[in-house]
Motif scaffolding. Sequence first.
Motif, short mmCIF file in Angstrom:
data_model
loop_
_atom_site.label_atom_id
_atom_site.label_comp_id
_atom_site.label_asym_id
_atom_site.label_seq_id
_atom_site.Cartn_x
_atom_site.Cartn_y
_atom_site.Cartn_z
N VAL A 92 -40.90 -23.17 -6.63
CA VAL A 92 -41.42 -24.28 -5.80
C VAL A 92 -40.92 -25.41 -6.34
O VAL A 92 -40.88 -25.83 -7.49
N SER A 123 -39.78 -22.76 -1.65
CA SER A 123 -40.55 -23.61 -1.26
C SER A 123 -40.48 -24.87 -1.78
O SER A 123 -40.06 -25.14 -2.59
N TYR A 143 -44.56 -27.35 6.24
CA TYR A 143 -43.16 -26.93 5.47
C TYR A 143 -43.30 -26.83 3.99
O TYR A 143 -42.36 -26.79 3.35
N SER A 144 -44.57 -27.63 3.39
CA SER A 144 -44.62 -27.65 1.93
C SER A 144 -45.55 -26.97 1.35
O SER A 144 -46.69 -26.75 2.36
N PHE A 333 -49.30 -18.58 -0.76
CA PHE A 333 -48.02 -17.62 -0.29
C PHE A 333 -48.28 -16.39 0.40
O PHE A 333 -49.12 -15.49 -0.19
N PHE A 409 -37.66 -18.99 3.24
CA PHE A 409 -38.69 -19.79 2.98
C PHE A 409 -39.89 -19.14 2.66
O PHE A 409 -40.11 -17.99 3.77
#
Length: 414
Positions: A92, A123, A143-144, A333, A409
């Motif tokens: 991350v 990520s 997206y985060s 995740f 991703f």
Amino acid sequence: MLTLLKNCLLSNGNKVDILIKDSTIEKIINLKPTNQIQEEIYADAVFDIKFNLVMPGFIDAFSKLIHQSPYTSCNYETESRACAYGGITTFVDIPSIPISSKYLDSITNKLNDANENSHVNFSFVVSVSDLSDLAELEKAQEYSVGTILNVNSRTIMGRISDSDKLNAAIRASKLIFLHLSGNDIDFFFNICNNKTTKLVFYDITNESDLEKILSYKKLGFNIRTATSINYLLFNRDTISNEYKRKTLTTEFKLGTMLNNIGLWNAIRERKIDIVTSDHFPVTLIEKFETNQKGLPNFETMFSILFDSCYFKRIPITILEDLLCKNPAKVCGFKNKGDIKVGYDADLVVVNTTKRWWIKNEDIISSARWTPFNDYRISGRVMMTFVNGQLVYNHINQMMPIRNVKAAKFAEFDN
């Protein structure tokens, strides 16, 4: 594509074969006694693990990869190679410079860059300040992993100090990263009125702050705790010369040796959920010329922790929780952090008996050095599989990193 990992030893002591279909774990077969016939399995590629330890790929929930300066130019290609060397299959990336606007543009650029160059899964986290557009922040959550709040930042571009905007940012985010210490912890919870959003307190440096944070968890706040390898192993009591004083500088002040012991006890008691690398690829020249803070830890984090756990009598299952299962759950995740049928085939093969020397000259991160130079440790990462593809193979010294397109991703659970 079928890949078979034969004769694997799991952290719970089970001996199994692991069948991988494309990028996921298709089947886990418990090995039978030698006097019984073992099931024949066809595979396109077969690896005999020889009863070395196989763990889920490590997830580094807090690292800073992109660092541009006159002294170095790091990128996702070089730093993700360092990840693979250290068994990290997902990182991350935390922004070193706060993002105050255009979140979607920033995340899109990062996605394209990492997708093109990274050897491991990735990520990101976005950052919020008083100048941020919260509508953009909310869109970027798709997206985060979440948002980092720089409550104590000294710059207006990084700081969020408006209490209404702070609570609005928390509501707009699915996860919040915070570093607070002492009375600042109480100050924050006097402002924060949200008990739903997940709060991750990272880089905890001492047990006093940890206990204060956990007291608010008992009041119903959705809190997770994290520290880094830096605050577990380094302390200001052991800085005995100028070299150490210049190099062992971290973003937050190092604690004492007693603080190290207190954090290890907290890990043993499962009060800490995650251990991170806090990787920052700063060169030695920067350390001495500009007093740049931060340490590079991707390649050494697991082996150092494995060795420390061995001598501190902490079982490997706790280490697996800290590096694999808990980060996957906290970050949200999907199908990561464990060895189960249907999960992504992110796997690490570890030789637990081989002792080896960490040397600066072997570091491939753009930092090209390590604070653990000349340490002799055990727990050597031998192979790293990312989404079923062998990305790192220590056995092949001529070309340990394979140039395969395996990274993606990291997807989130809905």
